[in-house]
Design a protein around this motif. Structure first.
Motif, PDB file in Angstrom:
ATOM      1  N   LEU A  72      39.256  44.239  37.487  1.00  0.00           N
ATOM      2  CA  LEU A  72      38.901  44.785  38.854  1.00  0.00           C
ATOM      3  C   LEU A  72      40.530  43.983  39.507  1.00  0.00           C
ATOM      4  CD1 LEU A  72      35.621  44.048  40.709  1.00  0.00           C
ATOM      5  CD2 LEU A  72      36.892  46.431  39.663  1.00  0.00           C
ATOM      6  N   MET A  73      40.704  43.130  38.118  1.00  0.00           N
ATOM      7  CA  MET A  73      42.250  42.758  39.082  1.00  0.00           C
ATOM      8  C   MET A  73      43.162  43.619  39.167  1.00  0.00           C
ATOM      9  SD  MET A  73      44.370  39.082  37.093  1.00  0.00           S
ATOM     10  CE  MET A  73      44.985  40.328  35.969  1.00  0.00           C
ATOM     11  N   GLN A  74      43.372  44.404  37.841  1.00  0.00           N
ATOM     12  CA  GLN A  74      44.090  45.382  37.038  1.00  0.00           C
ATOM     13  C   GLN A  74      43.868  45.840  38.165  1.00  0.00           C
ATOM     14  OE1 GLN A  74      42.986  45.889  33.618  1.00  0.00           O
ATOM     15  NE2 GLN A  74      45.224  45.151  32.846  1.00  0.00           N
ATOM     16  N   HIS A  75      43.262  46.655  38.772  1.00  0.00           N
ATOM     17  CA  HIS A  75      42.427  47.847  39.969  1.00  0.00           C
ATOM     18  C   HIS A  75      43.255  47.227  41.157  1.00  0.00           C
ATOM     19  CE1 HIS A  75      39.877  50.569  38.105  1.00  0.00           C
ATOM     20  NE2 HIS A  75      39.858  49.849  37.339  1.00  0.00           N
ATOM     21  N   TRP A  76      42.930  46.194  41.952  1.00  0.00           N
ATOM     22  CA  TRP A  76      43.519  45.257  42.800  1.00  0.00           C
ATOM     23  C   TRP A  76      44.897  45.548  42.699  1.00  0.00           C
ATOM     24  CZ3 TRP A  76      41.593  45.001  47.130  1.00  0.00           C
ATOM     25  CH2 TRP A  76      41.839  43.882  47.992  1.00  0.00           C
ATOM     26  N   GLU A  77      45.592  45.042  41.794  1.00  0.00           N
ATOM     27  CA  GLU A  77      47.273  44.672  41.787  1.00  0.00           C
ATOM     28  C   GLU A  77      48.158  45.793  41.469  1.00  0.00           C
ATOM     29  OE1 GLU A  77      48.488  41.435  42.373  1.00  0.00           O
ATOM     30  OE2 GLU A  77      46.605  41.009  42.234  1.00  0.00           O
ATOM     31  N   GLY A  78      47.263  47.067  40.673  1.00  0.00           N
ATOM     32  CA  GLY A  78      47.951  48.098  40.606  1.00  0.00           C
ATOM     33  C   GLY A  78      48.630  48.511  39.234  1.00  0.00           C
ATOM     34  N   GLU A  79      48.534  47.014  38.386  1.00  0.00           N
ATOM     35  CA  GLU A  79      48.759  47.318  36.692  1.00  0.00           C
ATOM     36  C   GLU A  79      48.546  48.528  36.248  1.00  0.00           C
ATOM     37  OE1 GLU A  79      47.788  44.084  35.100  1.00  0.00           O
ATOM     38  OE2 GLU A  79      48.514  42.686  36.786  1.00  0.00           O
ATOM     39  N   ARG A  80      49.633  49.246  35.435  1.00  0.00           N
ATOM     40  CA  ARG A  80      48.788  50.137  34.574  1.00  0.00           C
ATOM     41  C   ARG A  80      48.636  51.648  35.115  1.00  0.00           C
ATOM     42  NH1 ARG A  80      44.080  48.405  31.642  1.00  0.00           N
ATOM     43  NH2 ARG A  80      44.413  50.188  29.406  1.00  0.00           N
ATOM     44  N   GLY A  81      49.231  51.796  36.007  1.00  0.00           N
ATOM     45  CA  GLY A  81      49.326  52.792  36.957  1.00  0.00           C
ATOM     46  C   GLY A  81      48.310  52.798  37.574  1.00  0.00           C
ATOM     47  N   LEU A  82      47.264  52.540  37.731  1.00  0.00           N
ATOM     48  CA  LEU A  82      46.191  52.548  38.606  1.00  0.00           C
ATOM     49  C   LEU A  82      46.378  52.006  40.647  1.00  0.00           C
ATOM     50  CD1 LEU A  82      44.094  49.764  36.605  1.00  0.00           C
ATOM     51  CD2 LEU A  82      43.776  52.203  37.321  1.00  0.00           C
ATOM     52  N   GLU A  83      45.938  53.171  40.890  1.00  0.00           N
ATOM     53  CA  GLU A  83      46.122  53.385  42.511  1.00  0.00           C
ATOM     54  C   GLU A  83      44.901  52.768  43.154  1.00  0.00           C
ATOM     55  OE1 GLU A  83      48.478  56.697  43.572  1.00  0.00           O
ATOM     56  OE2 GLU A  83      50.077  56.059  42.360  1.00  0.00           O
ATOM     57  N   THR A  84      43.600  52.375  42.776  1.00  0.00           N
ATOM     58  CA  THR A  84      42.647  52.206  43.196  1.00  0.00           C
ATOM     59  C   THR A  84      42.352  52.182  44.308  1.00  0.00           C
ATOM     60  OG1 THR A  84      41.841  51.892  40.917  1.00  0.00           O
ATOM     61  CG2 THR A  84      40.235  51.298  42.893  1.00  0.00           C
ATOM     62  N   LYS A  85      43.397  50.855  44.967  1.00  0.00           N
ATOM     63  CA  LYS A  85      43.311  50.748  46.886  1.00  0.00           C
ATOM     64  C   LYS A  85      43.416  52.044  47.309  1.00  0.00           C
ATOM     65  CE  LYS A  85      46.290  47.391  46.794  1.00  0.00           C
ATOM     66  NZ  LYS A  85      46.014  45.551  46.668  1.00  0.00           N
ATOM     67  N   ASN A  86      43.894  52.501  47.171  1.00  0.00           N
ATOM     68  CA  ASN A  86      45.061  53.888  48.173  1.00  0.00           C
ATOM     69  C   ASN A  86      43.737  54.648  47.829  1.00  0.00           C
ATOM     70  OD1 ASN A  86      47.749  52.658  48.882  1.00  0.00           O
ATOM     71  ND2 ASN A  86      48.277  53.967  47.041  1.00  0.00           N
ATOM     72  N   THR A  87      43.420  54.856  46.905  1.00  0.00           N
ATOM     73  CA  THR A  87      42.069  55.619  46.481  1.00  0.00           C
ATOM     74  C   THR A  87      40.887  55.377  47.746  1.00  0.00           C
ATOM     75  OG1 THR A  87      42.690  56.686  44.088  1.00  0.00           O
ATOM     76  CG2 THR A  87      40.748  57.292  45.369  1.00  0.00           C
ATOM     77  N   ILE A  88      40.956  54.609  47.803  1.00  0.00           N
ATOM     78  CA  ILE A  88      39.840  53.640  48.466  1.00  0.00           C
ATOM     79  C   ILE A  88      40.060  53.928  50.164  1.00  0.00           C
ATOM     80  CG2 ILE A  88      38.603  51.852  49.160  1.00  0.00           C
ATOM     81  CD1 ILE A  88      38.577  50.254  46.641  1.00  0.00           C
ATOM     82  N   SER A  89      41.498  53.685  50.632  1.00  0.00           N
ATOM     83  CA  SER A  89      41.599  53.343  51.385  1.00  0.00           C
ATOM     84  C   SER A  89      41.959  54.603  52.433  1.00  0.00           C
ATOM     85  CB  SER A  89      43.017  52.480  51.599  1.00  0.00           C
ATOM     86  OG  SER A  89      42.970  50.922  51.810  1.00  0.00           O
ATOM     87  N   GLU A  90      41.960  55.613  51.518  1.00  0.00           N
ATOM     88  CA  GLU A  90      42.678  57.060  52.477  1.00  0.00           C
ATOM     89  C   GLU A  90      40.987  58.424  51.729  1.00  0.00           C
ATOM     90  OE1 GLU A  90      45.899  58.063  50.045  1.00  0.00           O
ATOM     91  OE2 GLU A  90      47.523  56.392  51.148  1.00  0.00           O
ATOM     92  N   GLY A  91      39.831  57.708  50.968  1.00  0.00           N
ATOM     93  CA  GLY A  91      39.020  59.469  50.309  1.00  0.00           C
ATOM     94  C   GLY A  91      38.226  58.739  51.563  1.00  0.00           C
ATOM     95  N   GLU A  92      38.085  58.078  52.647  1.00  0.00           N
ATOM     96  CA  GLU A  92      36.670  58.331  53.374  1.00  0.00           C
ATOM     97  C   GLU A  92      35.424  58.662  52.619  1.00  0.00           C
ATOM     98  OE1 GLU A  92      37.079  62.056  55.961  1.00  0.00           O
ATOM     99  OE2 GLU A  92      38.833  61.046  57.579  1.00  0.00           O
ATOM    100  N   TRP A  93      35.239  57.885  51.826  1.00  0.00           N
ATOM    101  CA  TRP A  93      33.479  58.083  50.824  1.00  0.00           C
ATOM    102  C   TRP A  93      32.213  57.089  51.914  1.00  0.00           C
ATOM    103  CZ3 TRP A  93      35.107  60.002  46.887  1.00  0.00           C
ATOM    104  CH2 TRP A  93      36.949  59.692  46.526  1.00  0.00           C
ATOM    105  N   ASP A  94      31.313  57.100  51.015  1.00  0.00           N
ATOM    106  CA  ASP A  94      30.436  56.784  52.095  1.00  0.00           C
ATOM    107  C   ASP A  94      29.501  55.346  51.613  1.00  0.00           C
ATOM    108  OD1 ASP A  94      29.564  58.546  53.817  1.00  0.00           O
ATOM    109  OD2 ASP A  94      29.565  59.948  51.906  1.00  0.00           O
TER     110      ASP A  94
END
Length: 256
Positions: A72-94
């Motif tokens: 989750l640290m790598q997800h948070w820091e955007g390492e290795r090409g991960l864009e998880t924070k943007n995916t969460i913020s822009e996805g309108e998830w339930d």
């Protein structure tokens, strides 16, 4: 004298009914993002959850943000090409499912708590519900489960979120049915049957419905309209998994 334009009035009601119908269709669809690594993408867990939901007359639109071995640290820091924070913020998830590295509670418990809290805060800011994904012990050391469970339970209690106790269901399945091949040959990743068990846990929590009666043979459709075979569990193994999951998973997420 008030004059009523019936053509306009009828048009108004048609538009209103259409809008309500569209809203109903949207509210009946649960949008779920799975965040994690290979423990999430092995044997297409998100798609398997969607296929189970379809069999139970529920619509779950599941997507993933994953990378092999990612924390989750790598997800948070955007390492290795991960864009998880943007995916969460822009996805309108339930719901956003959060799965950390399988040894994170053992190798880096402080980081496990820290980045778990960061992601839970971000998910809550978007209006989605965080759901922690408790992983399982390696095949060679079942005693790992105690530490893994303690870490996820502590994070859940500290932040007031739900946890999918997948690892504890695996633990019980291994005790009751040691013949089940839940692991891949590496003794770490899930086999197709292990992923099916995991999918049943998420199905039960996300829908609140019993998994009893669902098929052990699941398929989906790819972008070209071709059939993808996701699971081929025997009827006996599927029945055991359903009974175990329905007994152990009594919680359900309540949608407002």
């Amino acid at each position: 004298m008030l004059q009523i334009n019936f053509k306009k009035l009828n048009l108004f009601f048609i538009v209103l009914l259409f809008s309500l119908n569209c809203f109903g269709q949207q509210s009946d669809t649960l949008k779920v993002l799975f965040v994690g690594n290979s423990y999430t993408y092995y044997w297409n867990l998100p798609q398997m959850v969607s296929a189970l939901a379809k069999g139970g007359d529920t619509v779950i639109k599941a997507r993933k943000s994953t990378l092999g071995g990612a924390t989750l640290m790598q997800h948070w820091e955007g390492e290795r090409g991960l864009e998880t924070k943007n995916t969460i913020s822009e996805g309108e998830w339930d719901v956003v499912v959060l799965q950390n590295h399988s040894k994170s509670t053992i190798a880096n418990p402080e980081g496990f708590m820290d980045y778990g809290k960061k992601f839970i805060g971000l998910v809550k800011e978007t209006g989605a519900r965080p759901l922690l994904y408790m992983t399982w012990a390696r095949a060679y050391n079942p005693l790992m489960q105690k530490t893994v469970s303690t870490g996820y339970r502590s994070l859940a209690e500290t932040t007031g979120v739900d946890v999918a106790k997948v690892g504890e269901v695996w633990e019980q399945a291994r005790l009751l049915r040691p013949d089940l091949e839940l692991f891949d040959s590496d003794g770490s990743h899930p086999s197709p049957l292990g992923t099916y068990l995991t999918a049943c846990v998420f199905y039960k929590i996300l829908t609140g419905k019993a998994s009893k009666g669902l098929s052990g043979r699941l398929s989906g459709i790819d972008q070209d309209g071709e059939t993808l075979f996701l699971s081929g569990s025997s009827d006996g193994d599927a029945e055991f998994i359903h009974q175990l999951v329905d007994k152990m998973i009594v919680e359900k997420m309540v949608w407002e």
